[in-house]
Design a protein around this motif. Structure first.
Motif, PDB file in Angstrom:
ATOM      1  N   LEU A  19       9.944   0.719   8.629  1.00 36.49           N
ATOM      2  CA  LEU A  19      10.377   0.276   7.312  1.00 36.49           C
ATOM      3  C   LEU A  19      10.664  -1.560   7.764  1.00 36.49           C
ATOM      4  N   GLY A  20      11.191  -1.839   8.603  1.00 39.98           N
ATOM      5  CA  GLY A  20      11.569  -3.358   9.217  1.00 39.98           C
ATOM      6  C   GLY A  20      10.277  -3.982   8.699  1.00 39.98           C
ATOM      7  N   LEU A  21       9.084  -3.436   9.545  1.00 39.68           N
ATOM      8  CA  LEU A  21       7.791  -3.954   9.298  1.00 39.68           C
ATOM      9  C   LEU A  21       7.375  -4.073   7.727  1.00 39.68           C
ATOM     10  N   ALA A 143       7.275   7.486  10.001  1.00 40.18           N
ATOM     11  CA  ALA A 143       7.341   6.242  10.573  1.00 40.18           C
ATOM     12  C   ALA A 143       5.806   5.940  11.249  1.00 40.18           C
ATOM     13  N   SER A 144       5.067   6.949  11.211  1.00 41.41           N
ATOM     14  CA  SER A 144       3.606   6.627  11.743  1.00 41.41           C
ATOM     15  C   SER A 144       2.679   5.971  10.448  1.00 41.41           C
ATOM     16  N   ALA A 145       2.776   6.353   9.220  1.00 42.65           N
ATOM     17  CA  ALA A 145       2.369   5.875   8.379  1.00 42.65           C
ATOM     18  C   ALA A 145       2.923   4.429   8.024  1.00 42.65           C
ATOM     19  N   LEU A 146       4.132   4.243   8.364  1.00 42.18           N
ATOM     20  CA  LEU A 146       4.679   3.015   7.901  1.00 42.18           C
ATOM     21  C   LEU A 146       4.167   1.961   9.203  1.00 42.18           C
ATOM     22  N   ASP A 149      -1.846   0.350  10.018  1.00 34.17           N
ATOM     23  CA  ASP A 149      -2.389  -0.932   9.432  1.00 34.17           C
ATOM     24  C   ASP A 149      -2.818  -0.817   7.814  1.00 34.17           C
ATOM     25  N   ARG A 150      -2.254   0.472   7.239  1.00 36.00           N
ATOM     26  CA  ARG A 150      -2.761   0.356   5.695  1.00 36.00           C
ATOM     27  C   ARG A 150      -1.835  -0.508   4.930  1.00 36.00           C
ATOM     28  N   PRO A 151      -2.517  -1.226   4.262  1.00 40.28           N
ATOM     29  CA  PRO A 151      -1.856  -2.309   3.380  1.00 40.28           C
ATOM     30  C   PRO A 151      -0.465  -1.673   2.674  1.00 40.28           C
ATOM     31  N   SER A 177       7.337  -2.578  -1.387  1.00 44.95           N
ATOM     32  CA  SER A 177       7.170  -3.104  -0.198  1.00 44.95           C
ATOM     33  C   SER A 177       6.355  -1.874   0.639  1.00 44.95           C
ATOM     34  N   VAL A 178       6.890  -0.541   0.430  1.00 43.85           N
ATOM     35  CA  VAL A 178       6.133   0.550   1.276  1.00 43.85           C
ATOM     36  C   VAL A 178       4.934   1.029   0.080  1.00 43.85           C
ATOM     37  N   THR A 179       4.991   1.366  -1.025  1.00 46.98           N
ATOM     38  CA  THR A 179       4.176   2.103  -1.935  1.00 46.98           C
ATOM     39  C   THR A 179       3.293   1.281  -2.595  1.00 46.98           C
ATOM     40  N   GLY A 180       3.841   0.059  -3.105  1.00 46.66           N
ATOM     41  CA  GLY A 180       3.108  -1.017  -3.935  1.00 46.66           C
ATOM     42  C   GLY A 180       3.731  -0.477  -5.385  1.00 46.66           C
ATOM     43  N   ARG A 181       4.524   0.711  -5.382  1.00 44.46           N
ATOM     44  CA  ARG A 181       5.250   1.058  -6.751  1.00 44.46           C
ATOM     45  C   ARG A 181       6.584   0.991  -6.829  1.00 44.46           C
ATOM     46  N   ARG A 182       7.431   0.741  -7.713  1.00 45.87           N
ATOM     47  CA  ARG A 182       8.736   0.911  -7.977  1.00 45.87           C
ATOM     48  C   ARG A 182       9.131   2.440  -7.460  1.00 45.87           C
ATOM     49  N   GLY A 183      10.185   2.578  -6.764  1.00 44.59           N
ATOM     50  CA  GLY A 183      10.599   3.813  -6.395  1.00 44.59           C
ATOM     51  C   GLY A 183      11.284   4.585  -7.719  1.00 44.59           C
ATOM     52  N   ILE A 184      11.142   5.822  -7.554  1.00 41.81           N
ATOM     53  CA  ILE A 184      11.579   6.603  -8.720  1.00 41.81           C
ATOM     54  C   ILE A 184      12.930   7.127  -8.651  1.00 41.81           C
TER      55      ILE A 184
END
Ligand SMILES: NC(=O)c1ccc[n+]([C@@H]2O[C@H](COP(=O)([O-])OP(=O)(O)OC[C@H]3O[C@@H](n4cnc5c(N)ncnc54)[C@H](OP(=O)(O)O)[C@@H]3O)[C@@H](O)[C@H]2O)c1
Length: 224
Positions: A19-21, A143-146, A149-151, A177-184
């Motif tokens: 998440l820090g990344l 964690a591994s998805a975060l 290198d997926r943008p 910053s994680v999904t490109g969309r506002r959280g729900i």
């Protein structure tokens, strides 16, 4: 959203570092916390090595980073949760505190949810840090998805729960910053009682299908 200084308690672990990344890649100043400043600096160097154009991560002790931040993410195992949050109560006062803590254990049949005093880890944090605005989020992103290198993790949603509407809105924006969309907005903080153990289901699916499952909510368009 306005750029923030975000502290990650337990920032040397895969979830805090991941998440820090993502936060650093979106311009936030990230302070990784640890019980060991050397481990924290090493984890910050790993983040900066992945984003060499704009190194935005630094390390420190959990208490120093909590004191220095505008917003604090708890990314510690549930086993150490109450002790560490209890020690940080003063540093967390007046701040938004995000909990992604999943109180899970594992046995031969796989993952299962632990019974938790106060209902959920996020509600326990709210009791231990009564002057903070605790928000539950990021329970289901792996964690591994975060760290990949997926943008952006466009195929996932971040579900956000909390009792403070403004704080929840800040965290919904941070989810971009994680999904490109506002959280729900998943409702009040007590919804963490459902969100945290759901991770056991995802882990079980991952094991069965050898995949990396996530959560995506249907019926909500991108304008919420
Ligand atoms: N891993 C995932 O994919 C994932 C996904 C969603 C949510 N989560 C949740 O995120 C949290 C962190 O997950 P993680 O996999 O990153 O955990 P982790 O690696 O087990 O722990 C994270 C960090 O917490 C510190 N720590 C460990 N035990 C501690 C204790 N007793 N007291 C204080 N600090 C302690 C350690 O840092 P130092 O030794 O440097 O202090 C460690 O590097 C968990 O609650 C987990 O349920 C994880």
């Amino acid at each position: 959203m306005a750029l923030q200084t975000i502290a990650v308690i337990g920032g040397t672990g895969p979830q805090g570092k991941g998440l820090g990344l993502r936060f650093a890649q979106h311009g936030h100043h990230v302070l990784l916390g640890s019980r060991s400043p050397d481990r924290a600096e090493a984890a910050a160097a790993e983040i900066n090595a992945k984003s060499p154009a704009a190194p935005r991560a630094q390390g420190g002790t959990n208490s120093d980073v909590a004191a220095a931040a505008d917003l604090v993410l708890l990314a510690i195992p549930f086993a150490g949760h109450d002790e560490i949050v209890g020690c940080l109560t003063k540093a967390l006062a007046g701040k938004i505190v995000i909990s992604c803590v999943n109180p899970l254990a594992f046995d031969r049949s796989g993952p299962y949810a632990l019974g938790v005093d106060h209902g959920s880890a996020a509600e326990a944090a709210a009791v231990l840090a009564p002057e903070s605005q605790v928000v539950g989020a990021f329970h289901h992103v792996s964690a591994s998805a975060l760290w990949s290198d997926r943008p952006s993790l466009h195929h996932e949603d971040v579900l956000v729960c909390g009792d403070h509407e403004e704080a929840k809105s800040v965290v919904q924006e941070l989810a971009r910053s994680v999904t490109g969309r506002r959280g729900i907005d998943a409702g009040p903080l007590r919804m963490a009682r459902q969100l945290e153990p759901w991770t056991a289901v995802l882990i079980s699916i991952n094991k069965r299908y050898k995949t990396q499952s996530g959560v995506r909510i249907s019926g909500i368009d991108g304008s919420h």
